[in-house]
Design a protein around this motif. Structure first.
Motif, mmCIF file in Angstrom:
data_model
loop_
_atom_site.group_PDB
_atom_site.id
_atom_site.type_symbol
_atom_site.label_atom_id
_atom_site.label_comp_id
_atom_site.label_asym_id
_atom_site.label_seq_id
_atom_site.Cartn_x
_atom_site.Cartn_y
_atom_site.Cartn_z
ATOM 1 N N ALA A 1 5.291 3.984 -7.168
ATOM 2 C CA ALA A 1 4.865 4.389 -5.827
ATOM 3 C C ALA A 1 3.943 3.332 -5.228
ATOM 4 N N LYS A 2 3.025 2.834 -6.035
ATOM 5 C CA LYS A 2 2.088 1.806 -5.584
ATOM 6 C C LYS A 2 2.834 0.569 -5.081
ATOM 7 N N LEU A 3 3.809 0.109 -5.849
ATOM 8 C CA LEU A 3 4.581 -1.068 -5.449
ATOM 9 C C LEU A 3 5.357 -0.827 -4.167
ATOM 10 N N LEU A 4 6.010 0.310 -4.072
ATOM 11 C CA LEU A 4 6.790 0.636 -2.879
ATOM 12 C C LEU A 4 5.903 0.639 -1.636
ATOM 13 N N ILE A 5 4.723 1.229 -1.769
ATOM 14 C CA ILE A 5 3.784 1.312 -0.646
ATOM 15 C C ILE A 5 3.230 -0.067 -0.304
ATOM 16 N N GLN A 6 2.778 -0.814 -1.302
ATOM 17 C CA GLN A 6 2.189 -2.134 -1.057
ATOM 18 C C GLN A 6 3.186 -3.128 -0.483
ATOM 19 N N GLU A 7 4.471 -2.939 -0.778
ATOM 20 C CA GLU A 7 5.497 -3.824 -0.245
ATOM 21 C C GLU A 7 5.895 -3.458 1.182
ATOM 22 N N GLY A 8 5.240 -2.442 1.756
ATOM 23 C CA GLY A 8 5.509 -2.055 3.139
ATOM 24 C C GLY A 8 6.825 -1.326 3.331
ATOM 25 N N GLN A 9 7.303 -0.643 2.301
ATOM 26 C CA GLN A 9 8.589 0.037 2.373
ATOM 27 C C GLN A 9 8.466 1.527 2.678
ATOM 28 N N VAL A 10 7.257 1.956 3.049
ATOM 29 C CA VAL A 10 7.034 3.366 3.358
ATOM 30 C C VAL A 10 6.463 3.475 4.771
ATOM 31 N N LEU A 11 7.051 4.369 5.558
ATOM 32 C CA LEU A 11 6.567 4.618 6.913
ATOM 33 C C LEU A 11 5.920 5.995 6.971
ATOM 34 N N VAL A 12 4.783 6.074 7.651
ATOM 35 C CA VAL A 12 4.131 7.354 7.903
ATOM 36 C C VAL A 12 4.059 7.508 9.412
ATOM 37 N N ASN A 13 4.684 8.537 9.918
ATOM 38 C CA ASN A 13 4.758 8.782 11.364
ATOM 39 C C ASN A 13 5.280 7.557 12.115
ATOM 40 N N GLY A 14 6.277 6.904 11.517
ATOM 41 C CA GLY A 14 6.946 5.789 12.177
ATOM 42 C C GLY A 14 6.284 4.433 12.036
ATOM 43 N N GLU A 15 5.153 4.359 11.325
ATOM 44 C CA GLU A 15 4.442 3.099 11.150
ATOM 45 C C GLU A 15 4.331 2.753 9.668
ATOM 46 N N VAL A 16 4.449 1.464 9.357
ATOM 47 C CA VAL A 16 4.299 1.019 7.966
ATOM 48 C C VAL A 16 2.906 1.403 7.475
ATOM 49 N N CYS A 17 2.847 1.980 6.296
ATOM 50 C CA CYS A 17 1.568 2.368 5.695
ATOM 51 C C CYS A 17 1.455 1.712 4.328
ATOM 52 N N THR A 18 0.372 0.977 4.108
ATOM 53 C CA THR A 18 0.152 0.324 2.818
ATOM 54 C C THR A 18 -1.015 0.954 2.059
ATOM 55 N N GLN A 19 -1.457 2.129 2.495
ATOM 56 C CA GLN A 19 -2.540 2.841 1.815
ATOM 57 C C GLN A 19 -1.940 3.916 0.922
ATOM 58 N N ARG A 20 -1.981 3.713 -0.380
ATOM 59 C CA ARG A 20 -1.366 4.704 -1.267
ATOM 60 C C ARG A 20 -2.157 6.008 -1.301
ATOM 61 N N GLY A 21 -3.432 5.976 -0.956
ATOM 62 C CA GLY A 21 -4.246 7.182 -0.923
ATOM 63 C C GLY A 21 -4.272 7.852 0.434
ATOM 64 N N LYS A 22 -3.411 7.416 1.347
ATOM 65 C CA LYS A 22 -3.336 8.000 2.698
ATOM 66 C C LYS A 22 -3.123 9.503 2.584
ATOM 67 N N LYS A 23 -3.922 10.268 3.324
ATOM 68 C CA LYS A 23 -3.826 11.719 3.289
ATOM 69 C C LYS A 23 -2.683 12.173 4.199
ATOM 70 N N ILE A 24 -1.709 12.826 3.597
ATOM 71 C CA ILE A 24 -0.560 13.332 4.334
ATOM 72 C C ILE A 24 -0.747 14.830 4.519
ATOM 73 N N ARG A 25 -0.713 15.248 5.781
ATOM 74 C CA ARG A 25 -0.930 16.653 6.112
ATOM 75 C C ARG A 25 0.318 17.237 6.769
ATOM 76 N N PRO A 26 0.409 18.573 6.830
ATOM 77 C CA PRO A 26 1.558 19.181 7.515
ATOM 78 C C PRO A 26 1.703 18.593 8.922
ATOM 79 N N GLY A 27 2.940 18.301 9.279
ATOM 80 C CA GLY A 27 3.225 17.692 10.575
ATOM 81 C C GLY A 27 3.470 16.203 10.475
#
Length: 71
Positions: free
Chosen positions: A29-55
């Protein structure tokens, strides 16, 4: 979109990826996030500890995941 149900106020991004079986381990998970392969609300997120809430919308490996509270 797949829905992930939580019983807490939020879930950390890396934990959501493990719970959704996008990755098998926190290291993956850390590698996937740090490589910029994860989007949160349409934006690249590189913070693995980002708090994801309903919505919030998380996209990884071409799939979308939403979060909701357990009833």
């Amino acid at each position: 979109m797949e829905t992930i149900t939580i019983t807490t106020e939020y879930i950390k991004l890396q934990d959501l990826l493990k719970l959704a079986a996008v990755t098998a381990t926190g290291g993956e998970a850390k590698l996937l996030i740090q490589e910029g392969q994860v989007l949160v609300n349409g934006e690249v997120c590189t913070q693995r500890g980002k708090k994801i809430r309903p919505g919030d919308d998380v996209e990884a490996e071409g799939l979308h995941y939403g979060v909701r509270y357990a009833d």
